[in-house]
Structures are given as C-alpha cells and as structure tokens.
Design a protein around this motif. Structure first.
Motif, PDB file in Angstrom:
ATOM      1  N   ASN A  47       0.890  -1.176  -0.077  1.00 16.29           N
ATOM      2  CA  ASN A  47      -0.013  -0.116  -0.051  1.00 16.29           C
ATOM      3  C   ASN A  47       0.793   1.423  -0.036  1.00 16.29           C
ATOM      4  O   ASN A  47       0.426   2.291  -0.505  1.00 16.29           O
ATOM      5  CB  ASN A  47      -0.958  -0.063   1.181  1.00 16.29           C
ATOM      6  N   GLN A  51       0.653   4.051  -2.611  1.00 14.44           N
ATOM      7  CA  GLN A  51       0.474   5.577  -2.264  1.00 14.44           C
ATOM      8  C   GLN A  51       1.580   6.387  -2.894  1.00 14.44           C
ATOM      9  O   GLN A  51       1.370   7.484  -3.330  1.00 14.44           O
ATOM     10  CB  GLN A  51       0.288   5.588  -0.679  1.00 14.44           C
ATOM     11  N   ASP A  55       1.239   9.392  -5.531  1.00 13.77           N
ATOM     12  CA  ASP A  55       1.670  10.751  -5.057  1.00 13.77           C
ATOM     13  C   ASP A  55       2.606  11.340  -6.230  1.00 13.77           C
ATOM     14  O   ASP A  55       2.461  12.530  -6.621  1.00 13.77           O
ATOM     15  CB  ASP A  55       2.290  10.930  -3.770  1.00 13.77           C
TER      16      ASP A  55
END
Length: 68
Positions: A47, A51, A55
């Motif tokens: 995860n 992420q 980003d």
C-alpha cells in the motif's frame, strides 16, 4: 530414597511437564503471530508503494499543469 524426596521429585517433574507444555503452546502462538505480522507488513509495504506512486503521478500532473 526417602518418600518425601520422591514426592518432591515427582512434583517437580509434573511442574516441569506443565511448563514445557505451556512453552510449546506459546511457541506455536508466536509462530502464528509472526506470520500475521509478516502478512501485515507485506500489505503495508504494498500500500505504501501504491501511495508513493499515486503521489508521484499527482506531482507530475501538477507540474505539467503549471507549465502549460
């Protein structure tokens, strides 16, 4: 050997057996916990990577919008 000493020895053997059984159970529980922990860490890393990628893409899109 004196009967009192024999009883004491038998009692100590029983105590030792009980402790060894508890120890084995705890070792099994620790193995289960370690597997669960490893699974959680793997999911967390997965995860976190996703992420990070999200980003970075957002930053790239933002930079492109600002350059236009």
């Amino acid at each position: 050997m004196e009967p009192e000493k024999l009883r004491e020895i038998e009692d100590l053997k029983r105590q030792l057996k009980t402790i060894e059984m508890e120890e084995a159970q705890l070792e099994e529980q620790m193995a289960i916990l370690r597997k669960h922990k490893a699974s959680i860490l793997a999911k967390l890393n997965e995860n976190s990577d996703e992420q990070y990628e999200a980003d970075m893409l957002a930053r790239v899109y933002e930079q492109r919008r600002n350059q236009s």
